[in-house]
Design a protein around this motif. Structure first.
Motif: not given
Ligand code: SAH
Length: 217
Positions: A80-83, A143, A145-146, A148, A164
């Protein structure tokens, strides 16, 4: 010499696993990350206690159990891409960096961002990017994001963060008053957004455009 590893082992066993967190990836990661490097100088010995700790600028590093609950709620697989909103010490970002592919973290206080960057670099955690700014508007550039994760208490869910969030995606955010919040889990799937609360928690306030705009000091 302090045996940090056995302090971490007790933290994970007694504060986290004993309270029902069973996600092995989360438990293993919390065994690995040296939390004492993220607390203020002179407070290392308390770093593995069952509580939040001050990190300067009136902010805190969250209680280990709370970090575990929030991280488990994200159901990370490593892709995942996490914010993260509210870098603080960078401890939560370090945990995320080992469980996800890429971490973007927004912090409003420059000195904290600077120190967190330094700590993460020292540990060789190079998949975390930190920016100074108002995280209530998210971080549009990277954005969607998988996942947040907001690590400060908000009066409501900022709309930019829902926008996002990828589909499918999970957003975790403490929502409530300044004194007390509920940990809200928001899931987006096939265009439908569902949410539920996981229980009470207490975070420092999320200050910004879509958070607490004016803070009574
Ligand atoms: N995740 C942190 C703990 C965060 S404490 C850790 O692991 O140590 C909450 C943090 O949110 C504080 O550092 C505070 O400065 C920051 N914060 C509050 N409002 C913010 C906003 N609008 N945007 C970005 N950061 C914010």
């Amino acid at each position: 010499m302090t045996d940090w590893e056995s302090l971490r082992r007790s933290m994970v066993d007694l504060q986290i696993a004993a309270r029902g967190i069973s996600d092995m990836r989360v438990l293993d990661t919390m065994l690995e990350v040296p939390r004492h490097l993220f607390v203020g100088r002179g407070m290392e010995a308390s770093a593995y206690g069952d509580h939040a700790l001050p990190i300067g600028e009136e902010q805190t590093i969250s209680q280990p159990y709370m970090v575990a609950i929030m991280t488990a709620a994200l159901h990370l697989t490593g892709e995942e891409k996490v914010l993260e909103i509210g870098t603080g010490s960078g401890y939560q970002a370090a945990i995320l960096s080992k469980l996800a592919d890429r971490v973007f973290s927004v912090e409003r206080i420059e000195s904290l961002a600077k120190r967190a960057r330094h700590t993460l670099e020292t540990l060789g955690l190079l998949n975390v990017s930190i920016v100074v700014g108002d995280g209530t508007i998210g971080w549009k550039e990277f954005a969607p994001y998988d996942r947040i994760l907001v690590t400060a208490g908000s009066p409501a869910v900022p709309t930019s963060l829902i926008e996002q969030l990828a589909d499918p995606g999970i957003l975790v955010i403490p929502v409530g008053s300044m004194a007390m919040q509920q940990l809200r889990i928001i899931e987006k799937r096939d265009g439908v957004v569902k949410e539920h609360d996981e229980g009470g928690c207490t975070f420092v306030p999320l200050l910004g455009k879509d958070g607490w705009e004016h803070r009574a000091r």
